[in-house]
Design a protein around this motif. Structure first.
Motif, PDB file in Angstrom:
ATOM      1  N   ARG A   1      -3.462   1.080   8.752  1.00  0.00           N
ATOM      2  CA  ARG A   1      -3.083   1.683   7.471  1.00  0.00           C
ATOM      3  C   ARG A   1      -2.724   0.601   6.450  1.00  0.00           C
ATOM      4  NH1 ARG A   1      -5.796   4.536   7.876  1.00  0.00           N
ATOM      5  NH2 ARG A   1      -5.919   6.580   8.799  1.00  0.00           N
ATOM      6  N   SER A   2      -2.435  -0.600   6.955  1.00  0.00           N
ATOM      7  CA  SER A   2      -2.085  -1.702   6.047  1.00  0.00           C
ATOM      8  C   SER A   2      -2.783  -2.976   6.503  1.00  0.00           C
ATOM      9  CB  SER A   2      -0.582  -1.992   6.061  1.00  0.00           C
ATOM     10  OG  SER A   2       0.157  -0.811   6.036  1.00  0.00           O
ATOM     11  N   ILE A   3      -3.314  -3.692   5.521  1.00  0.00           N
ATOM     12  CA  ILE A   3      -3.870  -5.020   5.796  1.00  0.00           C
ATOM     13  C   ILE A   3      -3.025  -6.016   5.020  1.00  0.00           C
ATOM     14  CG2 ILE A   3      -5.842  -6.570   5.415  1.00  0.00           C
ATOM     15  CD1 ILE A   3      -7.698  -4.169   5.805  1.00  0.00           C
ATOM     16  N   VAL A   4      -2.467  -7.002   5.698  1.00  0.00           N
ATOM     17  CA  VAL A   4      -1.787  -8.078   4.986  1.00  0.00           C
ATOM     18  C   VAL A   4      -2.751  -9.257   5.010  1.00  0.00           C
ATOM     19  CG1 VAL A   4       0.193  -9.642   4.979  1.00  0.00           C
ATOM     20  CG2 VAL A   4       0.512  -7.205   5.445  1.00  0.00           C
ATOM     21  N   PHE A   5      -3.160  -9.672   3.807  1.00  0.00           N
ATOM     22  CA  PHE A   5      -4.218 -10.668   3.707  1.00  0.00           C
ATOM     23  C   PHE A   5      -3.646 -12.048   3.446  1.00  0.00           C
ATOM     24  CE2 PHE A   5      -8.893 -10.153   3.393  1.00  0.00           C
ATOM     25  CZ  PHE A   5      -9.178 -11.484   3.593  1.00  0.00           C
ATOM     26  N   CYS A   6      -3.758 -12.929   4.434  1.00  0.00           N
ATOM     27  CA  CYS A   6      -3.335 -14.325   4.255  1.00  0.00           C
ATOM     28  C   CYS A   6      -4.572 -15.090   3.777  1.00  0.00           C
ATOM     29  CB  CYS A   6      -2.774 -14.887   5.546  1.00  0.00           C
ATOM     30  SG  CYS A   6      -1.329 -13.965   6.079  1.00  0.00           S
ATOM     31  N   GLY A   7      -4.715 -15.124   2.479  1.00  0.00           N
ATOM     32  CA  GLY A   7      -5.885 -15.743   1.857  1.00  0.00           C
ATOM     33  C   GLY A   7      -5.630 -15.736   0.363  1.00  0.00           C
ATOM     34  N   VAL A   8      -6.685 -15.600  -0.439  1.00  0.00           N
ATOM     35  CA  VAL A   8      -6.484 -15.578  -1.893  1.00  0.00           C
ATOM     36  C   VAL A   8      -6.906 -14.219  -2.486  1.00  0.00           C
ATOM     37  CG1 VAL A   8      -6.464 -18.069  -2.314  1.00  0.00           C
ATOM     38  CG2 VAL A   8      -8.645 -16.866  -2.181  1.00  0.00           C
ATOM     39  N   HIS A   9      -6.614 -14.053  -3.786  1.00  0.00           N
ATOM     40  CA  HIS A   9      -6.685 -12.735  -4.410  1.00  0.00           C
ATOM     41  C   HIS A   9      -8.054 -12.058  -4.271  1.00  0.00           C
ATOM     42  CE1 HIS A   9      -6.461  -9.731  -7.692  1.00  0.00           C
ATOM     43  NE2 HIS A   9      -5.211  -9.641  -7.273  1.00  0.00           N
ATOM     44  N   PHE A  10      -9.169 -12.830  -4.474  1.00  0.00           N
ATOM     45  CA  PHE A  10     -10.483 -12.157  -4.420  1.00  0.00           C
ATOM     46  C   PHE A  10     -10.749 -11.604  -3.018  1.00  0.00           C
ATOM     47  CE2 PHE A  10     -11.854 -16.492  -3.228  1.00  0.00           C
ATOM     48  CZ  PHE A  10     -12.699 -16.236  -2.165  1.00  0.00           C
TER      49      PHE A  10
ATOM     50  N   ALA B   1       0.385 -14.911  -6.745  1.00  0.00           N
ATOM     51  CA  ALA B   1      -0.084 -16.101  -7.468  1.00  0.00           C
ATOM     52  C   ALA B   1      -1.145 -16.862  -6.666  1.00  0.00           C
ATOM     53  CB  ALA B   1       1.096 -17.011  -7.785  1.00  0.00           C
ATOM     54  N   ALA B   2      -1.504 -16.357  -5.493  1.00  0.00           N
ATOM     55  CA  ALA B   2      -2.548 -17.019  -4.697  1.00  0.00           C
ATOM     56  C   ALA B   2      -3.918 -16.596  -5.226  1.00  0.00           C
ATOM     57  CB  ALA B   2      -2.387 -16.658  -3.224  1.00  0.00           C
ATOM     58  N   GLY B   3      -4.377 -17.268  -6.248  1.00  0.00           N
ATOM     59  CA  GLY B   3      -5.688 -16.962  -6.839  1.00  0.00           C
ATOM     60  C   GLY B   3      -6.716 -17.983  -6.374  1.00  0.00           C
TER      61      GLY B   3
END
Ligand code: 13P
Ligand code: SF4
Length: 373
Positions: free
Chosen positions: A80-89, A110-112
Motif C-alpha cells: 500500500r506504500s512505497i518508500v522510494f530511496c532515490g530521486v524525485h523522477f 529536495a532529492a531531485g
C-alpha cells in the motif's frame, strides 16, 4: 517500550517534525526503521537505487537501476506504500505505474535530478512548435529519458512517443525508427548521442537543441537533415569523467578494463571497454573472475560499494575528483526514519502524487517502454 519505538496513534493528525529525527543517534533511528518495516510487513515496500549510501540501501527490500525499479513498482500487487530511496523522477514514475491506492513517499522532497531539471514542458512545447516551422512534426517521435518530469513523459504519451532508460535506449530508438523518421531526444544529449552512434547514425545528423536559442541554435538545413535532435542537457556527475582519466588508468594498471555509464560523454564511452546502466555495471563486476581490474565511471557510492563487495578484484573510481550525486545523497537515515515513522502512525509526509491527466498520458509512454523492453 524502548525510547526508539514509534507506536501507531489513532488520534495523531499532525506529522512528527523532521527536527525530532535530525539529531537522534543512528542506532535509534535504525531501530525505528526496523520496527516500522516489521509492523508494516507486506503493505510496505522500500525501493533503493544503486547510488544510495550503504546505510540507506541496507534497508531496501529491492534495489535496481531506473528500469528495474520502475518494473518492480509496476508489478507490485500487495503493498500500500512505497518508500522510494532515490530521486524525485523515480518516485513520480512509481506513482504513475501504481494504482491510486498506493502512496509513494520520497523521504526528502529536495532529492531531485539536475539533469531532469534541464528540460521543462514549456521549453519542449516551444521546441516542438519551432520544429513544426521547418519539418512536419508527424515525422518526429519524442523520446524522453526516464530522468525527466512526469509532464514530459505525458508529452511523449500524447505525441506517440516513449520513455527510455539507460538499459533500453537502443531498443527504444529501434522502436522509434520503425514508426517515424526522426527522434527528438531529451534531456540527456550524451545518452542520445551514444545510443544513436551505436546504430550508425552520423554526428552531422544529430544537431543539438539549445532551448535558450531560436530554432535551438540550428539552421533550417540542419533541422531538415536531422535524424536525432539532441536536447542540450547532461548529468553534472558523469560529465566529470574525461578521456585523460581513461589514459592514465590504462598506463598505470595494464590490463585494466574501463566500465562507464552511457551518461558519460561520447569520447569517454568510445575510450571505455564497456558502457551500460548501473545494473549492467553491477552485474558485470559480479560476474567477473577474481583478479579482474576495473576503472568505473559512475557515481561514487556504487563504485565504493562494488570495491567493498569484491575484495578479490581491483575496483577503482575513474576520476581523481569526487563525483557524487548530491541529490541522491539527500536520502539519509534520519529522513528515512522520519518518513517511515509518519507513515506508520497515519500522518504520511512527502507523498509524491502526479495529477490524473498527466498520469494517464505518462503511463501511455511508460507502458510503451515496458513493452519494448
Ligand atoms: P540507471 O538507470 O542506469 O540506474 O541510471 C540512473 C541515473 O540517474 C544515472 O545517473
Ligand atoms: Fe540525475 Fe546525474 Fe544524479 Fe543520475 S547522477 S540522478 S542523472 S544528477
Amino acid at each position: 517500550m524502548s525510547s526508539a519505538t514509534v507506536t501507531a496513534q489513532a488520534t495523531a493528525t499532525t506529522p512528527l517534525p523532521f527536527e525530532d529525527f535530525r539529531t537522534r543517534p543512528t542506532e535509534e533511528l535504525e531501530q525505528v526503521i526496523r520496527e516500522v518495516k516489521a509492523r508494516q510487513a507486506d503493505s510496505l515496500m522500500i525501493l533503493g537505487h544503486h547510488y544510495q549510501q550503504d546505510e540507506v540501501i541496507a534497508f531496501a527490500d529491492l534495489r535496481g537501476d531506473s528500469y528495474k525499479l520502475a518494473q518492480m513498482a509496476a508489478q507490485n500487487r500487495s503493498c500500500r506504500s512505497i518508500v522510494f530511496c532515490g530521486v524525485h523522477f523515480m518516485a513520480e514514475t512509481a506513482d504513475i505505474l501504481t494504482s491510486s491506492e498506493v502512496d509513494v513517499v520520497l523521504p526528502d522532497m529536495a532529492a531531485g535530478c539536475s539533469m531532469a531539471d534541464m528540460a521543462d514542458l514549456d521549453s519542449v512545447e516551444a521546441a516542438w512548435a519551432d520544429l513544426g516551422e521547418v519539418i512536419d512534426t508527424e515525422q518526429i517521435l519524442p523520446v524522453t529519458y526516464i530522468n525527466s518530469a512526469a509532464n514530459l513523459k505525458a508529452f511523449c504519451g500524447r505525441h506517440g512517443g516513449i520513455v527510455c532508460t539507460s538499459s533500453n535506449a537502443r531498443a527504444v530508438l529501434d522502436w522509434s525508427f520503425q514508426r517515424r523518421q526522426r527522434v527528438l531526444f531529451f534531456p540527456d544529449q550524451h545518452l542520445g548521442r551514444n545510443t544513436a552512434r551505436s546504430m550508425g547514425i552520423p554526428l552531422d545528423q544529430m544537431p543539438i537543441w539549445d532551448p535558450r536559442l531560436p530554432m535551438g541554435g540550428n539552421t533550417e538545413d540542419a533541422v531538415e537533415k536531422s535524424r536525432v535532435i539532441l536536447w542540450r542537457g547532461h548529468c553534472s556527475v558523469h560529465q566529470m569523467f574525461r578521456t585523460e582519466h581513461v589514459t592514465q588508468f590504462r598506463k598505470k594498471y595494464p590490463g585494466i578494463q574501463v566500465l562507464v555509464h552511457p551518461e558519460c560523454t561520447m569520447q569517454v564511452v568510445d575510450a571505455a571497454d564497456l558502457a551500460g546502466s548501473t545494473e549492467f555495471i553491477l552485474k558485470t563486476v559480479q560476474q567477473a573472475p577474481a583478479g579482474s581490474k576495473w576503472a568505473i565511471g559512475t557515481e561514487l557510492h556504487l563504485v565504493n560499494r562494488l570495491a567493498k563487495e569484491h575484495p578479490d578484484q581491483e575496483v577503482h573510481f575513474l576520476s581523481p575528483m569526487v563525483c557524487m550525486c548530491a541529490t541522491m545523497y539527500r536520502i539519509d537515515v534520519p529522513h528515512l526514519a522520519w518518513s517511515l515513522a509518519n507513515l506508520d502512525r497515519g500522518t504520511p509526509v512527502n507523498i509524491v502524487r502526479v495529477p490524473d491527466e498527466t498520469k494517464s498520458w505518462a503511463r501511455v509512454a511508460l507502458d510503451r517502454m515496458l513493452e519494448v523492453s
